[in-house]
Design a protein around this motif. Structure first.
Motif, short mmCIF file in Angstrom:
data_model
loop_
_atom_site.label_atom_id
_atom_site.label_comp_id
_atom_site.label_asym_id
_atom_site.label_seq_id
_atom_site.Cartn_x
_atom_site.Cartn_y
_atom_site.Cartn_z
N UNK A 55 -37.75 124.74 -48.01
CA UNK A 55 -36.28 124.76 -47.93
C UNK A 55 -35.81 125.86 -46.98
N UNK A 56 -36.45 127.03 -47.04
CA UNK A 56 -36.10 128.13 -46.14
C UNK A 56 -36.39 127.78 -44.68
N UNK A 57 -37.50 127.09 -44.46
CA UNK A 57 -37.96 126.80 -43.10
C UNK A 57 -37.42 125.47 -42.55
N UNK A 58 -36.65 124.73 -43.34
CA UNK A 58 -36.15 123.42 -42.89
C UNK A 58 -35.46 123.48 -41.53
N UNK A 78 -48.89 113.38 -45.67
CA UNK A 78 -48.92 114.33 -46.79
C UNK A 78 -47.85 115.40 -46.66
N UNK A 79 -47.62 115.91 -45.45
CA UNK A 79 -46.58 116.91 -45.25
C UNK A 79 -45.22 116.35 -45.60
N UNK A 80 -44.97 115.15 -45.15
CA UNK A 80 -43.69 114.50 -45.44
C UNK A 80 -43.54 114.24 -46.94
N UNK A 81 -44.65 113.87 -47.60
CA UNK A 81 -44.62 113.63 -49.04
C UNK A 81 -44.31 114.93 -49.79
N UNK A 82 -44.94 116.02 -49.37
CA UNK A 82 -44.70 117.31 -50.01
C UNK A 82 -43.23 117.70 -49.83
N UNK A 89 -36.28 116.36 -47.34
CA UNK A 89 -36.85 115.41 -46.37
C UNK A 89 -36.84 115.99 -44.95
N UNK A 90 -37.80 115.56 -44.17
CA UNK A 90 -37.89 116.03 -42.78
C UNK A 90 -36.65 115.61 -42.01
N UNK A 91 -36.15 116.48 -41.16
CA UNK A 91 -35.01 116.10 -40.32
C UNK A 91 -35.44 115.15 -39.22
#
Length: 93
Positions: A55-58, A78-82, A89-91
């Motif tokens: 969340x901090x690094x989004x 896996x990164x997207x799932x995490x 969710x990924x931007x």
């Protein structure tokens, strides 16, 4: 087990090496995502620390995805799932 440990170490090393290239903003630091390595490289759920760091690094994720050294680790199912599990969710970059 040894292979996942090696993969985890490789991800951390790549993140450390790429930090100097990526950290144009004081708050962007891919090493902050190191708490997510085990969740990304296995099927274990992300920790609360991992979720808070995502969340901090989004705001930095698009920047990380543009870096070829980081993209291969961050732009994975896996990164997207995490990230999704953490409610971040990924931007679209």
């Amino acid at each position: 087990m040894k292979a996942s440990y090696m993969a985890s170490c490789a991800v951390v090393v790549i993140l450390l090496l790429a930090e100097a290239e990526v950290s144009t903003a004081a708050t962007c630091s891919p090493t902050q995502l190191s708490s997510c390595v085990s969740a990304i490289t296995s099927s274990s759920p992300p920790s609360q620390l991992c979720c808070s760091k995502i969340k901090e690094q989004k705001p930095c994720l698009c920047q990380y995805l543009k870096n070829p050294n980081l993209k291969k680790f961050i732009n994975t199912p896996n990164s997207r799932k995490v990230a999704s599990t953490c409610g971040t969710p990924f931007p679209r970059c």
